[in-house]
Design an enzyme around this catalytic site. Sequence first.
Site, short mmCIF file in Angstrom:
data_model
loop_
_atom_site.label_atom_id
_atom_site.label_comp_id
_atom_site.label_asym_id
_atom_site.label_seq_id
_atom_site.Cartn_x
_atom_site.Cartn_y
_atom_site.Cartn_z
N HIS A 1 -11.23 9.63 -14.44
CA HIS A 1 -11.84 10.41 -13.37
C HIS A 1 -10.76 10.84 -12.39
O HIS A 1 -9.91 10.03 -12.02
CB HIS A 1 -12.91 9.57 -12.65
CG HIS A 1 -13.62 10.34 -11.59
ND1 HIS A 1 -14.56 11.30 -11.88
CD2 HIS A 1 -13.52 10.30 -10.24
CE1 HIS A 1 -15.01 11.82 -10.75
NE2 HIS A 1 -14.40 11.24 -9.74
N SER B 1 -8.28 7.66 -11.87
CA SER B 1 -8.67 6.30 -12.25
C SER B 1 -9.15 6.28 -13.69
O SER B 1 -9.97 7.12 -14.08
CB SER B 1 -9.81 5.79 -11.36
OG SER B 1 -9.50 5.90 -9.99
N ASN C 1 -13.31 6.02 -19.58
CA ASN C 1 -13.35 7.35 -19.01
C ASN C 1 -12.19 7.49 -18.03
O ASN C 1 -11.68 6.50 -17.51
CB ASN C 1 -14.68 7.59 -18.27
CG ASN C 1 -14.82 9.02 -17.79
OD1 ASN C 1 -14.46 9.96 -18.48
ND2 ASN C 1 -15.34 9.18 -16.59
N LEU D 1 -22.70 6.18 -12.31
CA LEU D 1 -21.72 7.24 -12.51
C LEU D 1 -20.39 6.94 -11.80
O LEU D 1 -20.37 6.72 -10.59
CB LEU D 1 -22.28 8.58 -12.00
CG LEU D 1 -21.36 9.80 -12.12
CD1 LEU D 1 -21.11 10.13 -13.59
CD2 LEU D 1 -21.93 10.98 -11.38
N ASP D 2 -19.31 6.93 -12.55
CA ASP D 2 -17.95 6.77 -12.03
C ASP D 2 -17.77 5.52 -11.18
O ASP D 2 -17.06 5.54 -10.17
CB ASP D 2 -17.55 8.02 -11.22
CG ASP D 2 -17.47 9.27 -12.08
OD1 ASP D 2 -17.16 9.15 -13.28
OD2 ASP D 2 -17.73 10.37 -11.56
N MET E 1 -18.30 16.34 -19.68
CA MET E 1 -18.94 16.53 -18.38
C MET E 1 -20.45 16.35 -18.46
O MET E 1 -21.23 17.19 -18.00
CB MET E 1 -18.59 17.93 -17.84
CG MET E 1 -17.11 18.19 -17.74
SD MET E 1 -16.26 17.03 -16.66
CE MET E 1 -16.86 17.57 -15.08
#
Length: 198
Positions: free
Chosen positions: A91, A118, A89, A126-127, A72
């Site tokens: 999410h 995902s 990653n 970010l993401d 995180m």
Amino acid sequence: MRACTAEQWPARIAAVISNRADAAGLSFAQSHGIVTAVVESRGFGEREQFDTALAAAIDGFAPDLVVLAGFMRILTPGFVARYAGRLLNIHPSLLPSFPGLHTHERALEAGIKVHGASVHFVTAELDHGPIVIQAVVPVKPADTAADLAARVLRCEHVIYPRAVRWFVEDRLRVCDGRVDLVRGQGDGDVQWLMGDDA
């Protein structure tokens, strides 16, 4: 680790590294003979300093792929660039919707009818990296954030190993910000999963 062993991937887990000494993944890895390391994030004043130390620890194991799980922290652009194309990653939302934190609460507040998870390649934004695979679950009228999180988590445990296996088998191609899957026996071209209780 379980999927790698059960499905006999042509790979091995080089190490598990955490920024917290009390992370459950460390004891799990140690109990299965996997090397572990800790780079405490609290000991660094700047994000860049921590990321440099983390990269040094990672590079000591010379991995072909870095897989984030429960990490995180926002990574610096330099760190992300160092592992470009080999940093995955997961999410808990259907990106690009609901990047960042509190995804399940935000999904319920928005009144959406489906939610999910995902797996994506990490980029400096970010993401928002190229999506490898997604899982879709229904949002039910009586759902709490905890209900939704549990339903999504079950799917995460399916799609993350699948995405890692595709990488290991050199079946992922990133072009113009999109991921294409080189077809393999039995999986067609599906890069999404509908939750089991849809």
